[in-house]
Design an enzyme around this catalytic site. Structure first.
Site, PDB file in Angstrom:
ATOM      1  N   HIS A 121      31.166  35.320  42.190  1.00 52.31           N
ATOM      2  CA  HIS A 121      32.275  35.958  42.914  1.00 52.31           C
ATOM      3  C   HIS A 121      33.241  34.835  43.297  1.00 52.31           C
ATOM      4  O   HIS A 121      32.833  33.690  43.494  1.00 52.31           O
ATOM      5  CB  HIS A 121      31.694  36.619  44.168  1.00 52.31           C
ATOM      6  CG  HIS A 121      32.641  37.466  44.952  1.00 52.31           C
ATOM      7  ND1 HIS A 121      33.597  36.928  45.773  1.00 52.31           N
ATOM      8  CD2 HIS A 121      32.754  38.819  45.056  1.00 52.31           C
ATOM      9  CE1 HIS A 121      34.266  37.915  46.365  1.00 52.31           C
ATOM     10  NE2 HIS A 121      33.785  39.067  45.940  1.00 52.31           N
ATOM     11  N   ASP A 198      24.239  32.869  47.110  1.00 45.40           N
ATOM     12  CA  ASP A 198      25.104  33.957  47.567  1.00 45.40           C
ATOM     13  C   ASP A 198      24.255  35.227  47.536  1.00 45.40           C
ATOM     14  O   ASP A 198      23.922  35.730  46.456  1.00 45.40           O
ATOM     15  CB  ASP A 198      26.318  34.057  46.629  1.00 45.40           C
ATOM     16  CG  ASP A 198      27.181  35.290  46.908  1.00 45.40           C
ATOM     17  OD1 ASP A 198      26.763  36.150  47.709  1.00 45.40           O
ATOM     18  OD2 ASP A 198      28.258  35.390  46.303  1.00 45.40           O
ATOM     19  N   GLN A 201      24.905  40.507  47.325  1.00 43.30           N
ATOM     20  CA  GLN A 201      24.434  41.692  46.602  1.00 43.30           C
ATOM     21  C   GLN A 201      22.914  41.754  46.497  1.00 43.30           C
ATOM     22  O   GLN A 201      22.383  42.669  45.861  1.00 43.30           O
ATOM     23  CB  GLN A 201      25.041  41.718  45.181  1.00 43.30           C
ATOM     24  CG  GLN A 201      26.553  41.746  45.151  1.00 43.30           C
ATOM     25  CD  GLN A 201      27.149  43.017  45.746  1.00 43.30           C
ATOM     26  OE1 GLN A 201      26.469  44.038  45.894  1.00 43.30           O
ATOM     27  NE2 GLN A 201      28.425  42.966  46.113  1.00 43.30           N
ATOM     28  N   LYS A 224      27.760  45.187  53.700  1.00 42.55           N
ATOM     29  CA  LYS A 224      27.202  45.635  52.418  1.00 42.55           C
ATOM     30  C   LYS A 224      25.757  46.116  52.590  1.00 42.55           C
ATOM     31  O   LYS A 224      25.084  46.432  51.613  1.00 42.55           O
ATOM     32  CB  LYS A 224      27.254  44.498  51.399  1.00 42.55           C
ATOM     33  CG  LYS A 224      28.681  44.122  50.974  1.00 42.55           C
ATOM     34  CD  LYS A 224      28.663  43.062  49.900  1.00 42.55           C
ATOM     35  CE  LYS A 224      29.999  42.381  49.710  1.00 42.55           C
ATOM     36  NZ  LYS A 224      31.018  43.212  49.079  1.00 42.55           N
ATOM     37  N   CYS A 369      36.679  40.641  41.957  1.00 39.55           N
ATOM     38  CA  CYS A 369      36.676  39.244  42.436  1.00 39.55           C
ATOM     39  C   CYS A 369      35.805  38.348  41.556  1.00 39.55           C
ATOM     40  O   CYS A 369      35.175  37.404  42.056  1.00 39.55           O
ATOM     41  CB  CYS A 369      36.229  39.137  43.888  1.00 39.55           C
ATOM     42  SG  CYS A 369      37.394  39.861  45.031  1.00 39.55           S
TER      43      CYS A 369
END
Lengths: 410, 89
Positions: A121, A198, A201, A224, A369
Site C-alpha cells: 500500500h 503492515d 488487512q 478496518k 492505494c
C-alpha cells in the site's frame, strides 16, 4: 458463529441504498460498526468524558482507566509482551510514518537500504521514499509474481549487509494474498535487519501473534476491524521503542520541561508508551477500538477467518460463471483472505462500481492505494474490489454475482 | 438564479490510470437533473434502465439513475464546470 445474530448488531445493515438493501463489500477500506462499539463511544461521552492522566478528579481517573484498559486488551489481542509496547496512533499510515521519521531518520543514511515489496500500500512506500530523499538511503523493491503472490526468493535475495529494515504487508489490500511474514522475518533477522509488518488487512481477519512472528514493528487501523476511524495501533519491541526518539513533541510525552534562564528548556521524556503519544490522544477512539477487539474475541478470530474463507471460496466459485470477468490474484484459496479484485471486459472499474452502487452494492474501484502493484505487476489501469467481513453472507454474494452477470450483458 | 452548487454535491477524480471524473449530483434533485440533462443531449444508449450513454457537444459520458455521472476526457475543472453549466443551468 451465528451470522444472522452478528448482522443484528450492525444497525447500518438495515439501510436501503437506491431502494435496494445495502450490501457492504468495501470492508478492506473500512468496516461497519456494531452497536456495542457505538454504545461504548456514546457511554464514554455521556458518562466518563475527561482528559486522561495528570488530573486528580474522578472523571479523569475513569477516563484514564478506560483508556489504559483498552491498551491492555489490545496488547493481549496481538500477544504483545507488555502493554507499553502498544502505542495509540491515528492508524496504519501514522504508525509507519512514526517508524520512518523516528527510527528511520536516526538510523538510516547514505549506503543503507530499506527493503519493501511491490505489493505494498502507498502507506508502506511513500514514508520511506520521502525519508530516503532526506537521508540519502536506497529503497529496494522485491518482486511480486504475476498471480499477485510474493516472490520470496527475490525478497530474500535482495537482503544485503546494507539492509537495515524490511517492510511487508501481511495481507495485500488488492489481491488478498497472505504473505508468510514469519519466513521473511527470519530472513531479516538472519541478516541483522529489522522487520516491519503492515497489519492493516491482517489483524482484522487473522489471529496475529507478534511474539510468535517475532516481528519488530506492527501497524494496524481500528476502523478496518469494526472500530472507529482515527485510531490505530503501532506496536514495537520495547528495546527498540526505548532507543527511538519521540515522533512529536508536546504534552504527555514529556516528564519535565525545566526552564533555566539563558539556557532554555531541559526536556526529559516520558516512559513508554506515552513517549510516543504527544498531546491529547483519541481517548474515545481507543475505547471504541477496545470494544471492537472484544467483539472479535467473542466471535473468535478462527471463526472470523473460517467465515471469510468460506465466503471467498464461494465467491470465487460463483464468479467462474461470469464469462467476462477476470479475477486478479491466486486461484489457490489457501493463499488469500477475503479480498477479491477483478475486472470486467470492456468496462472501467469505476463503471462496475457505479452500476453495483445503483443496486445497493458497495464495492471499491481504482488503484486501492497500490499503484505500483497495478502498473508493474498486474498491468492494470485500475481494478474493482469486493472485500468481505464477519457480517457478509453467501446470499449477498449470490446477489452480487447476479448483478455482475447483468453487467456482462451491457 | 440557480448555480452549479444547487445541483452538484461533489466532484471526484477517479483513482486509477483512467483519469475520469465522477460528478455526484444532489440526491434529492437527481430526478430533475436527469430529466433536464436528457432534454439537451443525444442519447446513444440506455442500458438496463439505469445507465444512459450520452453525447453532448464533443463529450461522451455516462449518467446513472442513482444521480452520478462519469465523464471522460475532460481536461480540467474549468472545462467540466463549463460543460455542467450548459447541461444543468
Amino acid at each position: 458463529m451465528d451470522i444472522q445474530a452478528v448482522r443484528e448488531d450492525f444497525p447500518i445493515l438495515k439501510r436501503m441504498i437506491n431502494n435496494y438493501p445495502l450490501i457492504y463489500f468495501d470492508n478492506a477500506a473500512t468496516t461497519q460498526k456494531p452497536r456495542q462499539v457505538i454504545e461504548a463511544e456514546v457511554n464514554f461521552y455521556e458518562k466518563h468524558n475527561s482528559n486522561i492522566h495528570r488530573a486528580v478528579h474522578t472523571l479523569s481517573l475513569e477516563a484514564t482507566d478506560l483508556y489504559e484498559k483498552s491498551r491492555e486488551r489490545i496488547s493481549k489481542f496481538i500477544n504483545a509482551k507488555e502493554s507499553s509496547e502498544v502505542v495509540f496512533v491515528r492508524g496504519t499510515t501514522e504508525a509507519i510514518n512514526l517508524v520512518a521519521y523516528t527510527w528511520g531518520l536516526s538510523n538510516l543514511g547514505k549506503g543503507d537500504e530499506v527493503l519493501v515489496s511491490l505489493m505494498e500500500h502507498h502507506s508502506n512506500i511513500v514514508p520511506w521514499e520521502i525519508t530516503a530523499k532526506l537521508k540519502g538511503f536506497t529503497i529496494k523493491y522485491a518482486n511480486v509474481k504475476p498471480d499477485g503472490t510474493l516472490d520470496y526468493e527475490d525478497f530474500e535475495a535482495k537482503f544485503s549487509k546494507k539492509t537495515k529494515i524490511a517492510c511487508l504487508s501481511q495481507v495485500s489490500n488488492v489481491t488478498g494474498v497472505i504473505n508468510d511474514v514469519k519466513r521473511i522475518t527470519e530472513a531479516a533477522h538472519d541478516n541483522g535487519s529489522l522487520m516491519l509488518v503492515d497489519g492493516a488487512q491482517s489483524v482484522p481477519h487473522l489471529s496475529v501473534n507478534v511474539q510468535d512472528l517475532d516481528i519488530d514493528f506492527l501497524a494496524f487501523s481500528g476502523h478496518k476491524m469494526l472500530g472507529p476511524t482515527g485510531i490505530g495501533v503501532f506496536y514495537g519491541k520495547k528495546a527498540l521503542l526505548e532507543a527511538m526518539p519521540p515522533f512529536q513533541g508536546g504534552g504527555e510525552m514529556i516528564k519535565e520541561v525545566e526552564f533555566s534562564r539563558g539556557v532554555g528548556c531541559n526536556i526529559s521524556l516520558n516512559e513508554l508508551p506515552w513517549k510516543f503519544e504527544a498531546g491529547t490522544p483519541n481517548i474515545c477512539g481507543a475505547i471504541g477500538l477496545s470494544e471492537a477487539v472484544s467483539y472479535l474475541q467473542a466471535a473468535g478470530m478462527d471463526n472470523v477467518q473460517r467465515h471469510e474463507k468460506d465466503l471467498t471460496k464461494y465467491a470465487l466459485e460463483r464468479l467462474q460463471e461470469c464469462r467476462k470477468i477476470t479475477i486478479h490474484g491466486p486461484g489457490d484459496i489457501s493463499k488469500r483472505c477475503g479480498i477479491i479484485s477483478f475486472g470486467v471486459e470492456s468496462l472501467s472499474s469505476h463503471d462496475v462500481a457505479l452500476i453495483c452502487d445503483n443496486y445497493g452494492i458497495m464495492i471499491r474501484s481504482g488503484y486501492h492505494c497500490a499503484q505500483p502493484l497495478h502498473q508493474e505487476i498486474l498491468k492494470l489501469q485500475s481494478s474493482a474490489r469486493a472485500s468481505f467481513y464477519i457480517y457478509n453472507t453467501r446470499e449477498e454474494i449470490d446477489r452480487f454475482v447476479e448483478i455482475l452477470k447483468e453487467i456482462e450483458q451491457l | 438564479m440557480p448555480t452549479l452548487e444547487d445541483y452538484v454535491a461533489r466532484v471526484e477524480g477517479t483513482c486509477g490510470a483512467e483519469k475520469d471524473v465522477i460528478v455526484f449530483f444532489k440526491y434529492e434533485k437527481k430526478d430533475e437533473i436527469i430529466s433536464n440533462i436528457l432534454k439537451k443531449v443525444t442519447v446513444n444508449n440506455k442500458i438496463a434502465g439505469i445507465i444512459f450513454e450520452l453525447t453532448f457537444e464533443n463529450f461522451s459520458f455516462r449518467l446513472y439513475t442513482s444521480g452520478k455521472a462519469i465523464f471522460r476526457g475532460v481536461k480540467n475543472r474549468e472545462e467540466l464546470n463549463a460543460l455542467l453549466s450548459k447541461l444543468l443551468l
